[in-house]
Design a protein around this motif. Sequence first.
Motif, PDB file in Angstrom:
ATOM      1  N   TYR A  70      37.322  24.651  33.361  1.00  0.00           N
ATOM      2  CA  TYR A  70      38.351  25.608  33.797  1.00  0.00           C
ATOM      3  C   TYR A  70      38.674  26.630  32.710  1.00  0.00           C
ATOM      4  O   TYR A  70      39.104  27.749  33.014  1.00  0.00           O
ATOM      5  CB  TYR A  70      39.611  24.858  34.212  1.00  0.00           C
ATOM      6  N   GLN A  71      38.470  26.219  31.455  1.00  0.00           N
ATOM      7  CA  GLN A  71      38.743  27.152  30.358  1.00  0.00           C
ATOM      8  C   GLN A  71      37.804  28.356  30.385  1.00  0.00           C
ATOM      9  O   GLN A  71      38.110  29.395  29.801  1.00  0.00           O
ATOM     10  CB  GLN A  71      38.608  26.436  29.006  1.00  0.00           C
ATOM     11  N   PHE A  72      36.651  28.210  31.032  1.00  0.00           N
ATOM     12  CA  PHE A  72      35.659  29.291  31.074  1.00  0.00           C
ATOM     13  C   PHE A  72      35.681  30.062  32.393  1.00  0.00           C
ATOM     14  O   PHE A  72      34.877  30.963  32.588  1.00  0.00           O
ATOM     15  CB  PHE A  72      34.253  28.711  30.846  1.00  0.00           C
ATOM     16  N   VAL A  73      36.602  29.718  33.276  1.00  0.00           N
ATOM     17  CA  VAL A  73      36.698  30.409  34.557  1.00  0.00           C
ATOM     18  C   VAL A  73      37.552  31.659  34.392  1.00  0.00           C
ATOM     19  O   VAL A  73      38.672  31.591  33.873  1.00  0.00           O
ATOM     20  CB  VAL A  73      37.311  29.499  35.636  1.00  0.00           C
ATOM     21  N   GLU A  74      37.008  32.800  34.794  1.00  0.00           N
ATOM     22  CA  GLU A  74      37.776  34.040  34.733  1.00  0.00           C
ATOM     23  C   GLU A  74      38.966  33.947  35.692  1.00  0.00           C
ATOM     24  O   GLU A  74      38.840  33.430  36.795  1.00  0.00           O
ATOM     25  CB  GLU A  74      36.904  35.227  35.155  1.00  0.00           C
ATOM     26  N   PRO A  75      40.148  34.428  35.260  1.00  0.00           N
ATOM     27  CA  PRO A  75      41.264  34.466  36.215  1.00  0.00           C
ATOM     28  C   PRO A  75      40.952  35.430  37.354  1.00  0.00           C
ATOM     29  O   PRO A  75      40.062  36.274  37.246  1.00  0.00           O
ATOM     30  CB  PRO A  75      42.435  34.973  35.354  1.00  0.00           C
ATOM     31  N   ALA A  76      41.683  35.289  38.424  1.00  0.00           N
ATOM     32  CA  ALA A  76      41.497  36.197  39.556  1.00  0.00           C
ATOM     33  C   ALA A  76      41.821  37.629  39.127  1.00  0.00           C
ATOM     34  O   ALA A  76      42.696  37.848  38.293  1.00  0.00           O
ATOM     35  CB  ALA A  76      42.393  35.786  40.716  1.00  0.00           C
ATOM     36  N   PRO A  77      41.085  38.620  39.649  1.00  0.00           N
ATOM     37  CA  PRO A  77      41.353  40.014  39.248  1.00  0.00           C
ATOM     38  C   PRO A  77      42.731  40.460  39.696  1.00  0.00           C
ATOM     39  O   PRO A  77      43.219  40.043  40.752  1.00  0.00           O
ATOM     40  CB  PRO A  77      40.254  40.807  39.965  1.00  0.00           C
ATOM     41  N   PRO A  78      43.403  41.309  38.910  1.00  0.00           N
ATOM     42  CA  PRO A  78      44.720  41.810  39.319  1.00  0.00           C
ATOM     43  C   PRO A  78      44.596  42.698  40.554  1.00  0.00           C
ATOM     44  O   PRO A  78      43.558  43.312  40.801  1.00  0.00           O
ATOM     45  CB  PRO A  78      45.187  42.612  38.089  1.00  0.00           C
ATOM     46  N   LYS A  79      45.668  42.767  41.308  1.00  0.00           N
ATOM     47  CA  LYS A  79      45.693  43.570  42.531  1.00  0.00           C
ATOM     48  C   LYS A  79      46.101  45.014  42.260  1.00  0.00           C
ATOM     49  O   LYS A  79      45.984  45.856  43.154  1.00  0.00           O
ATOM     50  CB  LYS A  79      46.662  42.952  43.549  1.00  0.00           C
ATOM     51  N   HIS A  80      46.591  45.298  41.051  1.00  0.00           N
ATOM     52  CA  HIS A  80      47.106  46.637  40.734  1.00  0.00           C
ATOM     53  C   HIS A  80      46.581  47.074  39.372  1.00  0.00           C
ATOM     54  O   HIS A  80      46.720  46.347  38.388  1.00  0.00           O
ATOM     55  CB  HIS A  80      48.641  46.624  40.733  1.00  0.00           C
ATOM     56  N   ILE A  81      45.955  48.244  39.313  1.00  0.00           N
ATOM     57  CA  ILE A  81      45.487  48.821  38.054  1.00  0.00           C
ATOM     58  C   ILE A  81      45.839  50.305  38.037  1.00  0.00           C
ATOM     59  O   ILE A  81      46.116  50.892  39.073  1.00  0.00           O
ATOM     60  CB  ILE A  81      43.967  48.617  37.855  1.00  0.00           C
ATOM     61  N   VAL A  82      45.810  50.889  36.829  1.00  0.00           N
ATOM     62  CA  VAL A  82      46.240  52.280  36.649  1.00  0.00           C
ATOM     63  C   VAL A  82      45.093  53.093  36.067  1.00  0.00           C
ATOM     64  O   VAL A  82      44.391  52.640  35.154  1.00  0.00           O
ATOM     65  CB  VAL A  82      47.456  52.353  35.698  1.00  0.00           C
ATOM     66  N   ILE A  83      44.890  54.286  36.611  1.00  0.00           N
ATOM     67  CA  ILE A  83      43.903  55.214  36.078  1.00  0.00           C
ATOM     68  C   ILE A  83      44.620  56.483  35.631  1.00  0.00           C
ATOM     69  O   ILE A  83      45.476  57.022  36.347  1.00  0.00           O
ATOM     70  CB  ILE A  83      42.806  55.543  37.118  1.00  0.00           C
ATOM     71  N   SER A  84      44.294  56.949  34.419  1.00  0.00           N
ATOM     72  CA  SER A  84      44.867  58.178  33.875  1.00  0.00           C
ATOM     73  C   SER A  84      43.847  59.301  34.050  1.00  0.00           C
ATOM     74  O   SER A  84      42.677  59.152  33.679  1.00  0.00           O
ATOM     75  CB  SER A  84      45.219  57.988  32.395  1.00  0.00           C
ATOM     76  N   THR A  85      44.266  60.424  34.607  1.00  0.00           N
ATOM     77  CA  THR A  85      43.309  61.456  35.017  1.00  0.00           C
ATOM     78  C   THR A  85      43.481  62.739  34.220  1.00  0.00           C
ATOM     79  O   THR A  85      43.178  62.818  33.052  1.00  0.00           O
ATOM     80  CB  THR A  85      43.474  61.731  36.523  1.00  0.00           C
ATOM     81  N   GLY A  86      43.958  63.765  34.855  1.00  0.00           N
ATOM     82  CA  GLY A  86      44.228  65.069  34.271  1.00  0.00           C
ATOM     83  C   GLY A  86      45.310  65.702  35.112  1.00  0.00           C
ATOM     84  O   GLY A  86      46.093  64.986  35.750  1.00  0.00           O
TER      85      GLY A  86
ATOM     86  N   ARG B  59      39.591  49.786  29.284  1.00  0.00           N
ATOM     87  CA  ARG B  59      39.929  48.775  28.282  1.00  0.00           C
ATOM     88  C   ARG B  59      38.936  47.620  28.426  1.00  0.00           C
ATOM     89  O   ARG B  59      38.503  47.295  29.532  1.00  0.00           O
ATOM     90  CB  ARG B  59      41.359  48.273  28.482  1.00  0.00           C
ATOM     91  N   ASP B  60      38.597  47.005  27.300  1.00  0.00           N
ATOM     92  CA  ASP B  60      37.576  45.948  27.367  1.00  0.00           C
ATOM     93  C   ASP B  60      38.071  44.674  28.036  1.00  0.00           C
ATOM     94  O   ASP B  60      37.281  43.758  28.292  1.00  0.00           O
ATOM     95  CB  ASP B  60      37.025  45.637  25.976  1.00  0.00           C
ATOM     96  N   ASP B  61      39.391  44.593  28.334  1.00  0.00           N
ATOM     97  CA  ASP B  61      39.902  43.411  29.024  1.00  0.00           C
ATOM     98  C   ASP B  61      40.020  43.623  30.533  1.00  0.00           C
ATOM     99  O   ASP B  61      40.573  42.777  31.234  1.00  0.00           O
ATOM    100  CB  ASP B  61      41.259  42.982  28.446  1.00  0.00           C
ATOM    101  N   LEU B  62      39.494  44.736  31.034  1.00  0.00           N
ATOM    102  CA  LEU B  62      39.502  44.944  32.483  1.00  0.00           C
ATOM    103  C   LEU B  62      38.600  43.899  33.140  1.00  0.00           C
ATOM    104  O   LEU B  62      37.478  43.666  32.697  1.00  0.00           O
ATOM    105  CB  LEU B  62      39.019  46.356  32.824  1.00  0.00           C
ATOM    106  N   HIS B  63      39.078  43.285  34.196  1.00  0.00           N
ATOM    107  CA  HIS B  63      38.357  42.181  34.849  1.00  0.00           C
ATOM    108  C   HIS B  63      36.944  42.616  35.244  1.00  0.00           C
ATOM    109  O   HIS B  63      36.759  43.695  35.827  1.00  0.00           O
ATOM    110  CB  HIS B  63      39.123  41.735  36.094  1.00  0.00           C
TER     111      HIS B  63
ATOM    112  N   VAL C 110      34.384  37.137  44.817  1.00  0.00           N
ATOM    113  CA  VAL C 110      35.062  36.775  43.561  1.00  0.00           C
ATOM    114  C   VAL C 110      35.431  35.292  43.574  1.00  0.00           C
ATOM    115  O   VAL C 110      35.251  34.583  42.571  1.00  0.00           O
ATOM    116  CB  VAL C 110      36.316  37.645  43.359  1.00  0.00           C
ATOM    117  N   LEU C 111      35.941  34.808  44.715  1.00  0.00           N
ATOM    118  CA  LEU C 111      36.327  33.399  44.816  1.00  0.00           C
ATOM    119  C   LEU C 111      35.126  32.485  44.607  1.00  0.00           C
ATOM    120  O   LEU C 111      35.188  31.514  43.833  1.00  0.00           O
ATOM    121  CB  LEU C 111      36.970  33.149  46.178  1.00  0.00           C
ATOM    122  N   ILE C 112      34.021  32.773  45.282  1.00  0.00           N
ATOM    123  CA  ILE C 112      32.828  31.933  45.155  1.00  0.00           C
ATOM    124  C   ILE C 112      32.282  31.991  43.740  1.00  0.00           C
ATOM    125  O   ILE C 112      31.861  30.973  43.170  1.00  0.00           O
ATOM    126  CB  ILE C 112      31.757  32.372  46.174  1.00  0.00           C
ATOM    127  N   ASP C 113      32.304  33.174  43.139  1.00  0.00           N
ATOM    128  CA  ASP C 113      31.814  33.324  41.778  1.00  0.00           C
ATOM    129  C   ASP C 113      32.625  32.470  40.809  1.00  0.00           C
ATOM    130  O   ASP C 113      32.066  31.832  39.911  1.00  0.00           O
ATOM    131  CB  ASP C 113      31.890  34.798  41.375  1.00  0.00           C
TER     132      ASP C 113
END
Length: 441
Positions: free
Chosen positions: A34-50, A269-273, A335-338
Amino acid sequence: MMAKIKASLLSLRDLFATAWWIFLIVGIGFVVAYQFVEPAPPKHIVISTGSESGAYYQFANRYAAILAKNGITLEVKASAGSLENLERLKNDEAQIGFVQGGVVPPKDDPDAEDDSGLLSLGSLFYEPVWVFYRGEKKLDRLTDLRGKRIAIGQEGSGVRQLAQQLLVANEIPLGKNLVPVAGLKAAEELQQGRIDAAFIIAAESAPVVQVLLRSPGVRVMSFAQANAYQRRFPFLTRLTLPQGVADLVRDYPPEDIKVLAPTANLIIRDDLHPALQTLLLQALSDVHGKSGFFQDAGEFPSYMDQMLPLSPDAARYFKSGSPFLQRYLPFWLAVLIDRLIVLLVPIIALLIPLLKIAPAIYTWRVRSKIFRIYGELKFLEDDIKQHSDIERAGEYRLRLDTLEDEASQLHVPLGFTDLVYTLREHVNLVRQALHKLEKTA
């Protein structure tokens, strides 16, 4: 019925008593895996544009529509440009941002900042650098702009930083003649004659480019030294605006125009799922993968500007495409199966050898109860044969009765009851031998 239930419970008790250590090992394996299982991806992310009127903002909204179909909310935040996007990424105010090529200095540059923690998802499209100017005289070198009023974009924008780089390379001082306006505002200033030239970075279909290409008295610079700029600034690509492409009837431009172009890049960011990175790359391919004025079909997204390391997930995507599960299953199910695969593979690897030896251990445990009585019976039989002491017949008989009682009271699973009956028969055989001894005495 009660007897059957009792026998079933007895079998389960023996099974648990035998296999408890298997459950323990598997449980420990589960915790470790379980320590090596990625957490579920977040449902909300932010993109900075112009700016909200710019291409970055429009493209981000198209990504948001694609991600929304997969249950992910992409919040689109306008900004002053690439530099502000980088700051937001470093401060974790956004997880994704557009960055124009050339904004991040090379790593060997003494002025380069620490951009560890940021990765590239690749280049998305060319961003031509248009230098529009007023006047009848043809200008084809930036040195021709010395002393003129030039719009170079707002503070914090990628166009401003690139314009300053190019002007400095041509020994044009960064003084009061540089005006901090961009886009349609710069186009208006140029049309009204309040400035002499303007740096515009936008696609050929952008409204500001189309307006200026058709504005009377406004011309676009064709870089005579385009090859030299491409060598001096590796993030720039030389592109050609063909003769007559803007207006076939009026043959505008009247000749091929050489322009320079950095690429627009999507930085994360390098921590993006990882699953979100793949989903984003699929959206980028849908939006930017078609042929265009300056690009071939399938040319983008790709890793063209290497200002930041490429994400490992992007590298796999460019090499092999989408992960197998995401090609055929909905995003959430893939994602769940993975995640389950990462968790279950080591557990199954433990269970297979353990389950192979478990039946043998279970059988040994049940049979050992019977074999213990067999051992005492054999010892008693040998004692009777070797000593033939008739005076101890009562003692022998008592020991046989005790063994028979123990055999009758043995609780074993139904599959092993034949061994109990056989044991009781053998007790009777020894009893018969004792009876013969008493008759012959």
